[in-house]
Design a protein around this motif. Structure first.
Motif, short mmCIF file in Angstrom:
data_model
loop_
_atom_site.label_atom_id
_atom_site.label_comp_id
_atom_site.label_asym_id
_atom_site.label_seq_id
_atom_site.Cartn_x
_atom_site.Cartn_y
_atom_site.Cartn_z
N ILE A 193 0.82 -1.31 -0.13
CA ILE A 193 -0.02 -0.03 0.09
C ILE A 193 0.96 0.99 0.06
O ILE A 193 1.71 1.33 0.93
N LEU A 194 0.67 1.88 -0.92
CA LEU A 194 1.67 3.11 -1.25
C LEU A 194 1.09 4.57 -0.65
O LEU A 194 -0.21 4.66 -0.44
N GLU A 195 2.15 5.38 -0.27
CA GLU A 195 1.86 6.62 0.19
C GLU A 195 1.41 7.37 -1.02
O GLU A 195 1.68 7.06 -2.14
N GLU A 196 0.58 8.36 -0.85
CA GLU A 196 -0.35 9.10 -1.97
C GLU A 196 1.10 9.58 -2.86
O GLU A 196 2.16 10.24 -2.21
N GLY A 197 0.92 9.74 -4.16
CA GLY A 197 2.04 10.23 -5.01
C GLY A 197 3.27 9.41 -5.37
O GLY A 197 4.08 9.76 -6.27
N TYR A 198 3.14 8.11 -4.69
CA TYR A 198 4.28 6.95 -5.31
C TYR A 198 3.79 5.93 -6.19
O TYR A 198 2.37 5.86 -6.16
N LYS A 199 4.58 5.49 -6.97
CA LYS A 199 4.18 4.71 -8.01
C LYS A 199 4.80 3.18 -7.68
O LYS A 199 6.22 3.17 -7.40
N ILE A 200 4.17 2.22 -8.15
CA ILE A 200 4.81 0.70 -7.60
C ILE A 200 6.16 0.67 -8.44
O ILE A 200 7.06 -0.04 -8.14
N GLU A 201 6.18 1.16 -9.65
CA GLU A 201 7.50 1.05 -10.55
C GLU A 201 8.73 1.73 -9.63
O GLU A 201 9.94 1.21 -9.96
N ASP A 202 8.51 2.65 -8.86
CA ASP A 202 9.60 3.55 -8.28
C ASP A 202 10.17 2.47 -7.04
O ASP A 202 11.36 2.66 -6.83
N ILE A 203 9.39 1.74 -6.57
CA ILE A 203 9.76 1.01 -5.50
C ILE A 203 10.12 -0.53 -5.84
O ILE A 203 10.94 -1.32 -5.03
N GLU A 204 9.60 -0.99 -6.82
CA GLU A 204 9.60 -2.55 -7.10
C GLU A 204 11.24 -2.91 -6.95
O GLU A 204 11.29 -3.96 -6.37
N LYS A 205 12.07 -2.50 -7.74
CA LYS A 205 13.39 -2.75 -7.77
C LYS A 205 14.05 -2.80 -6.29
O LYS A 205 14.56 -4.01 -5.97
N LYS A 206 13.77 -1.72 -5.38
CA LYS A 206 14.48 -1.83 -4.15
C LYS A 206 13.90 -3.01 -3.22
O LYS A 206 14.46 -3.59 -2.60
N ALA A 207 12.65 -2.86 -3.37
CA ALA A 207 11.86 -4.36 -2.79
C ALA A 207 12.39 -5.53 -3.07
O ALA A 207 12.88 -6.26 -2.22
N LYS A 208 12.66 -5.70 -4.41
CA LYS A 208 13.23 -7.13 -4.79
C LYS A 208 14.58 -7.07 -4.53
O LYS A 208 15.11 -8.27 -3.91
N GLU A 209 15.35 -5.99 -4.29
CA GLU A 209 16.71 -6.37 -3.72
C GLU A 209 16.65 -6.54 -2.38
O GLU A 209 17.51 -7.49 -2.00
N ILE A 210 15.65 -6.17 -1.54
CA ILE A 210 15.77 -6.41 -0.10
C ILE A 210 15.44 -7.96 0.13
O ILE A 210 15.81 -8.66 0.85
N ALA A 211 14.48 -8.18 -0.76
CA ALA A 211 14.05 -9.94 -0.84
C ALA A 211 15.10 -10.76 -1.11
O ALA A 211 15.43 -11.65 -0.52
#
Lengths: 406, 406, 406, 406
Positions: free
Chosen positions: D366-384
């Motif tokens: 669930i994103l904060e307003e103004g953020y897009k999933i594409e911006d975060i996807e890479k970082k999230a995958k890196e963490i995983a």
């Protein structure tokens, strides 16, 4: 050459001694239940080992603890509220190493033991519902590995004694002993149960002989559902008395026999010995192996006794079991020789030696007047030697249940 | 007027009989552990009942099953891998009815019993870690309500016998009996443990007397962590031998005494009797109450013995316990009278009668030459009467641990 | 006026969510066995209490531990070597005080519980020999006295909530949920067992939906004695596959369904899922109450779930049991109203208040397009009120086994 | 390439949902005791296996049954009368085959497990006397041999998943969740115990949020010996209230927080929540593994939950344990990324594949307003990916107790 010694015993024969005390705990007594289960488990394991390996592997299941339950017997039929808890323990070969496959193979010790215990209970206690009145738990553990090995090496040979121990036996039974033993057997016979279905299996018989007078005190559990009221109860007691009186007339000729049945009963206060299942284990009476009858079926404080618990011990190399049975068998045969009044046998083992080569086998004889020990010595030795030569036969008799262990 | 009978016994004195077999299972033997725990639990319950009610309530905790564990002893210190499992069972008053408040009150039987068992083990087995090497389970159940009632009514009165039962005792101990008893006591004394810390508590002593020759066979568990290698092991065995030899010289003057220690050892194959904890219960040896020593501390197959398990029974009205102890106390006092060589005592109870009024108390005496039974009869009766008059003292001695039960 | 709230839930309906994970542990799974036994014991106690007192006394038998045994399955029929050990525990009213007679009366909790457990096992596991393959032990204890009292006072009244707790439910089941649930039911039906006797009862079904594709992974214990060799085994698996395929076609129209059965099998290495008894508990798999299915028969990680173990709890005042069942019953009825797509219900109790007066009963609805919450609110409340008015009916349904608890 | 999917979740954030229910069973709660013991036993076995073999052998000790005892707490100090019975079960490698010596070697599983359980209890329950208040029994059995083998082959490799299973996790905790978690931690902290020694360890916290209002219901066992009378008891409750109020002010700013402590108390009738030991297990409350808190320490019926019991499972290849912990660790790291409001992670295993190669790892945000999933996807995958690359680190964290399992 075996170390067999035959000696004359200069003692007063048992019947001439002023006092005798003899006791038998019947099949349904908690201690006897423990003995019987222990032996049933051992026999079942013997069978299982034979089927799987053609030989009997190491085990001693002579540890059974019967923890009493809680019951509310009442005329016409009461109920058990808390089951009897029975713990099977002891040792058995539970796994073996298949050296070719490099694999551990577990043996069905737990399932065989639990089943054997239940079957025994169903057979002995006609009125128990094994499904609800009993919990059978099992903590039989693996024996030490060395002993397994010993057994494997022994296959088809005379086993080596497992311990430094001894067995004792004597014959014949005294009148009082015979009366006590046969009273319980009669009351627990198929035939009597048909005639008096209200008679439970927990029957304790105590005989006290004072000179020519025998007091026979019987505690007999009565099963509630077969008895409607106190009058029927009294009739059951009377039937029992009649049967025992008749038996006493046959066995104890020339003796005055007093019979006391359920002496703690108090009809006025309504106190009677009623049970739901036929055993006092239903109501808090505990039992364990080796605390009741010796291998001749009796407790005889003034005769030689071994403390060894025979029931449940392995019939292969446990001299504590085998020698007690053997001593009685030998004493019995010798007592039938002309001129022998009483025969006492004791057998000492030596650990690690073949069980047919005891360290000592002592035979003491009280002779009839006019006989000399020299006349009998040879025959007595022959009997002892014959039994030792055929010791594997004793093992077989035990497994097949042809001799009792309690 | 009590029914006390004094008779002369025309029998060969024990020392003149050709053979004697005597055994003692030491404190750390699994059967003795069971006995000791049972008695410790009973004593602790007595104390608890006294504190709460000023009287001892009904209990018989004479059912303890010791199921052997699994250990890997090795020189320098091995480990236990599977704990010993100990089941406490038997009966005790676990709840009472407060009739004023109309309320059931539960008593701390479980917690007191578990604690007493652990404390006993810690005291007796110096090298066991009760926190990991032992599981103490408890299935002690409520006794029947009637019996509780009986106890309440009896407060401050002479208790009524719980059963038709008997006790037997004799004195003095024979040389062989003394030697067996004192050997174990010496080896399990504080002093010896300080001197030979490697000596465990599971010490079984068997004495066989053949004429004037006594074979003393000792099986003594050695504690692994105190012994670095086989040489140290041999030294420990030698130290034990020296101590026993010295004792034998004192006790068995005029007898040839052979001492055998750990006869199953085989130094070449590296087989020795090592343990981690000092008891064979660590490695599959099971034990239960009443299968070891009688109340005089010995197993004596050729002396009168009772099968009764005294340890754990209540010291108030359980004649199976009290009369066996009492018979030995009386026999002991009488045996010190001038002219008495051996004294045998048996006491019969009658259920429901005060325990100081036995049905019969028989005293049989083997006399020194030149003495007549008439000379001694009165004194012997006085001794018996004095003990019966002070029977509550016996109860106290039991609770305070001043007499042994095994 | 009850506190019933009806709200619209603005959420994506379950079928439109991208992923679903659903699991069902079949009747023979060790956790389900524990659940089933716990519930069978509770039902049997209810029956016993009703017969004796006309009311159900306090109990919670939601503690059953299944300790796995040891088995050697093999084609044609193997054997169990170590029985499964099952410990019944929890609380029940085991004794009551008869205030008139001033007497404690014990109730047959132990015997009833042990019998119920055995009967349940015999019913559920067609191929187990309860006499040898299972040890049923019982340590059910007395509940606290206060609670007994509460029950007595409540007779014929609405019971008071035993705790501050809550229940959750929802309806309808999703396609995947239905498929998982019905797959297990089909495979464990009488009919299927007749057709495929080799199919055991330990059947675990896991459904994973990814968009329009469902993977159904089934682990099914096969019973060895009905299967001669690997070829027969394969045929059994194929029969199961056919049955499930047919079911999937009926239930999951429009979905692609992949079926995987016994995926750990490796025919080349001879690794197959064979059992002697039909449950993995025979070979070391343990189970306990409350770790498997929720009251709707499923484990659904992405739906609201309660951690409460319903099985074995008393159906009178244990809101953790009653409210979970009730929430599902209410959700089910409401979900059938026109315009309702999905219904979620949660019920909060307040300790000490009548169970038909919950602190809050929340209803959340996902509506069909074109419907408004105002149109449905009243009907939904009526349904909830009707169930609360008839809450004793729910108790009855539980006792009679008309609703499931796992 | 791992199958990691990152998606946006279009859902109302937790704080904006109208209702939340959150529960935590504190360290001394019977279910938590079971969890804690199970995990302590697993850790101790890990240590033992590492010391002996340099690797962790197979085990799952996630089966502990706590059967409640019986206690009489009273002001000033009461007593326990019946000990708590705790059964350790589950599976462990108890013996291995030394193929060179052709010998079975038994491992100290029983002794290690029993000791670990006692040490854990002593640490967690400050006022229990483990020597008398608790019976620890052990029926841990040997796992199937194949699994042992699997472990041996895996040494120093990534382990293979033991099952088809899944884990779920989310972050961050809601305000209510934090408040519930931290309340129990505060009340069970060393510091608080010093300040309020009368506060026991059985502390159950339930939080109910309704809009902006949180009801915090606390059930806290009070230890009798530290409290002389009802006035002192009230003072203890007040001290607890003060501490929690202060905590609530810090954590739940902007929320109205009502605090209820021991709501079942009734001072007029003298009903208070007193205990001797600090746990309700002393008085009939039973517990078992996996019925309480999830791996994040909470029960959250309206958040995704796994039914898996993590405590006691082996940390090597049991994905039911590892993936639940891992999912929370990953969710936690991702939730700290800029723009992420809430993160939900689920991980599916495939049986027999390395545990760092899950079948699927789904991340929903669930994103904060103004953020897009594409911006975060890479970082999230890196963490995983980083966590999966270092999965043996998770194992280490579990063994060292750096992550909780309940």
């Amino acid at each position: 050459m075996r170390n067999i010694i035959v000696k004359e015993l200069k003692d007063v024969p048992i019947e001439e001694k002023p006092i005798e005390i003899v006791e038998r705990k019947g099949l349904g007594h908690p201690d006897s239940l423990a003995d019987g289960i222990a032996e049933a488990v051992s026999k079942a394991l013997c069978k299982m080992y034979m089927e799987k390996f053609g030989t009997i592997l190491h085990h001693n299941t002579d540890q059974v603890e019967v923890v009493g339950g809680h019951a509310y017997p009442k005329f016409g039929g009461g109920e058990m509220v808390n089951p009897i808890y029975i713990l099977l323990s002891g040792r058995a070969t539970m796994q073996i190493l298949d050296k070719e496959k490099n694999e551990i193979i577990k043996l069905p010790v737990g399932t065989v033991a639990v089943k054997a215990a239940k079957e025994y209970l169903r057979k002995v206690l006609r009125n128990i519902d094994v499904d609800k009145d009993v919990i059978i738990d099992c903590r039989i553990g693996q024996g030490s590995v060395d002993l397994v090995d010993v057994f494997e090496r022994q296959k088809n040979k005379i086993p080596l004694a497992n311990d430094t121990s001894f067995g004792v036996g004597y014959a014949p039974l005294s009148i009082t002993e015979k009366l006590v033993l046969e009273t319980e057997r009669l009351l627990n016979s198929e035939e009597t149960k048909k005639e008096i279905p209200a008679l439970g299996e927990d029957i304790k018989v105590m005989g006290l002989r004072n000179g020519k007078k025998i007091s026979l005190t019987i505690a007999a559990a009565i099963i509630d559902k077969y008895v409607r009221d106190i009058d029927e109860y009294k009739k059951v007691i009377e039937k029992i008395r009649e049967k025992v009186e008749k038996l006493a007339e046959e066995i104890a000729k020339g003796y005055e026999v007093e019979i006391f049945i359920n002496t703690a009963d108090d009809y006025d206060r309504g106190v009677v010995y009623l049970t739901v299942t036929g055993t006092s284990a239903e109501m808090g009476d505990d039992g364990s192996v080796g605390r009741g009858n010796r291998v001749n079926g009796l407790i005889t404080p003034f005769r030689p006794m071994s403390m060894e618990a025979a029931s449940g011990k392995n019939p292969v190399n446990h001299v504590g079991k085998i020698y007690n049975i053997l001593a009685n068998l030998i004493a019995n045969d010798i007592s039938k020789l002309e001129g022998v009044k009483e025969c006492y046998v004791r057998i000492l083992s030596q650990i690690g030696k073949p069980i047919n080569e005891p360290k000592a086998l002592d035979i003491e004889l009280i002779l009839e007047e006019g006989y000399k020990i020299e006349d009998i010595e040879k025959k007595a030795k022959e009997i002892a030697n014959k039994w030792l030569d055929n010791i594997l036969e004793v093992q077989k008799m035990i497994i097949e249940g042809k001799v009792n262990t309690f």
